[in-house]
Design an enzyme around this catalytic site. Structure first.
Site, short mmCIF file in Angstrom:
data_model
loop_
_atom_site.label_atom_id
_atom_site.label_comp_id
_atom_site.label_asym_id
_atom_site.label_seq_id
_atom_site.Cartn_x
_atom_site.Cartn_y
_atom_site.Cartn_z
N ARG A 40 0.80 -1.21 0.00
CA ARG A 40 0.00 0.00 0.00
C ARG A 40 0.84 1.27 0.00
O ARG A 40 0.50 2.25 -0.67
CB ARG A 40 -0.91 -0.01 1.23
CG ARG A 40 -1.98 1.07 1.25
CD ARG A 40 -2.67 1.13 2.60
NE ARG A 40 -3.93 1.86 2.56
CZ ARG A 40 -4.52 2.37 3.61
NH1 ARG A 40 -3.99 2.20 4.82
NH2 ARG A 40 -5.67 3.02 3.51
N ALA A 100 -7.13 6.76 -0.14
CA ALA A 100 -6.69 5.37 -0.22
C ALA A 100 -7.66 4.57 0.64
O ALA A 100 -7.75 4.78 1.85
CB ALA A 100 -5.25 5.23 0.29
N SER A 101 -8.41 3.70 0.01
CA SER A 101 -9.50 3.01 0.70
C SER A 101 -9.00 2.13 1.83
O SER A 101 -7.84 1.71 1.86
CB SER A 101 -10.30 2.16 -0.29
OG SER A 101 -10.84 2.95 -1.32
N LYS A 102 -9.88 1.84 2.76
CA LYS A 102 -9.57 0.97 3.89
C LYS A 102 -9.17 -0.41 3.37
O LYS A 102 -9.92 -1.03 2.61
CB LYS A 102 -10.80 0.87 4.79
CG LYS A 102 -10.59 0.14 6.09
CD LYS A 102 -11.84 0.22 6.94
CE LYS A 102 -11.65 -0.49 8.28
NZ LYS A 102 -12.85 -0.39 9.13
#
Length: 394
Positions: A40, A100-102
């Site tokens: 990530r 930035a998505s979970k």
């Protein structure tokens, strides 16, 4: 490499995140390799926005260079990382407009996509590029087309994807609601932006039997993760809500802002329901949104009512409003309503419908998209409609 972190620390932080996702069941074995190939941190910008209740916008800017500890804490957590406010404006109210998505939700959505080798995927909402990278890591670059509406965000994502050697074959700047017909047909469509209406273009650009996974909501409750299976041309497509999620809206489908009219209400009275019950949990709020699909609410202080200043205010964007106080909600003047509709009465009736239908959870609901583009929400089975069908071609 970040000077504040050794290579081992970087690996350990992401490793702990992946271990947690695996233990929770969000990340299964079919996606573990892709997540390992696309850390990530490679896709989160150098500057992000952290929650800050003391700031006028509710956020403060955190850079990797100035606050590496905070930056890494945000990146390694199973939480959303806000990467843009107010569509990139510098003087807005502080509304998150890209993120930035979970990670657990990313893993869950990709699992529901149910991809197989050789599949072609349209990824709506490139954002940081992380989800695109995960799809490329799993399926290969030729299989993936990704679309982002914001040119600057798209350019930054393209740079990160290329640097990570995980670039999709097609990275497009454009409106995700239109899909990308030049690369159709798709076996899957994955969206990281919430919609109120599933665009017909998405269904038309897929093969029969394709899966569409997208956040879906109403102005009242942006809460459902929809998994829709597309049908043969001319036939309706059916889907179910498989999880409780909340994502930023597709820009063209953002709900209206709630503003109360300058004139006084044309009706006052007591409330038949404590306003807290309309928002007591996600299941009831989601149900209310299905039953009253055009109502949106905010919370507001009413300085003209010193006895009870905190209120829920609603509007339908078509001239009708309502406002209800939280304290002494059953007093003769607790409810104020304007316009041709009695919005609070409708909200109260929708909550009662939920009660009388055995308090259904969000995952008992589903959605039909007809060949003409009309959406019909249902409970347990198609045909058992929740509300009057909403006209929408998308």
């Amino acid at each position: 490499m970040d000077q504040a972190r050794s290579a081992e620390e970087v690996t350990d932080g992401y490793g702990r995140l992946l271990a947690g996702l695996t233990e929770s069941g969000a990340l299964d074995g079919s996606w573990r390799g892709a997540f390992a190939r696309a850390p990530r941190a490679q896709f989160v910008p150098e500057a992000v926005w952290a929650p800050d209740e003391g700031s006028p916008t509710g956020h403060r800017r955190v850079t990797r260079a100035a606050e590496p500890g905070m930056w890494w804490a945000l990146v390694d957590a199973d939480e959303v990382v806000v990467t843009q406010l107010d569509d990139g404006a510098h003087d807005g109210p502080g509304l998150p407009t890209s993120s930035a998505s979970k990670p657990s939700l990313v893993a869950t959505m990709l699992r529901h996509l149910d991809v197989a080798e050789g599949a072609r995927v349209l990824d709506i909402g490139t954002g940081t590029g992380w989800t695109s990278a995960l799809l490329v890591a799993r399926l290969g670059g030729e299989a993936v087309t990704t679309v982002e509406v914001d040119p600057r965000i798209s350019a930054e994502a393209a740079h990160r994807l290329k640097s990570a050697a995980l670039a999709p074959a097609r990275l497009v700047v454009g409106d995700g609601l239109a899909g990308r017909p030049s690369a159709m047909p798709y076996d899957h469509i994955h969206s990281t932006a919430a919609v109120r209406r599933v665009p017909r273009s998405w269904i038309e650009q897929t093969r029969p039997g394709a899966t569409i996974v997208t956040p879906w909501g109403t102005p009242f409750a942006n809460a459902g993760l929809l998994r829709l299976v597309t049908a043969e041309p001319g036939a309706p497509s059916y889907g179910r809500f498989v999880d409780n999620v909340s994502f930023m809206w597709m820009r063209a489908q953002r709900p209206h802002m709630v503003t109360l009219p300058p004139t006084g209400p044309d009706r006052r009275g007591p409330s038949a329901m404590d306003p807290d019950l309309a928002l007591s949990d996600v299941d009831v709020a989601f149900t209310i949104g299905l039953r009253v699909p055009d109502a949106r609410y905010i919370h507001t202080w009413d300085d003209s009512d010193p006895a009870a200043t905190y209120r829920i205010a609603l509007s339908d964007n078509n001239g009708s409003w309502a406002s209800v106080r939280y304290r002494t909600w059953d007093a003769p003047d607790a409810v104020r309503q304007w316009g041709t509709r009695r919005l609070w009465d409708e909200i109260t009736a929708a909550r009662l419908w939920w009660e009388t239908h055995d308090r259904p959870t969000l995952t008992r609901f589903g959605l039909t998209v007809t060949a003409g583009g009309r959406q019909e929400a249902w409970l347990d089975a198609p045909g058992n409609l929740v509300a009057r069908p909403a006209s929408s071609a998308g």
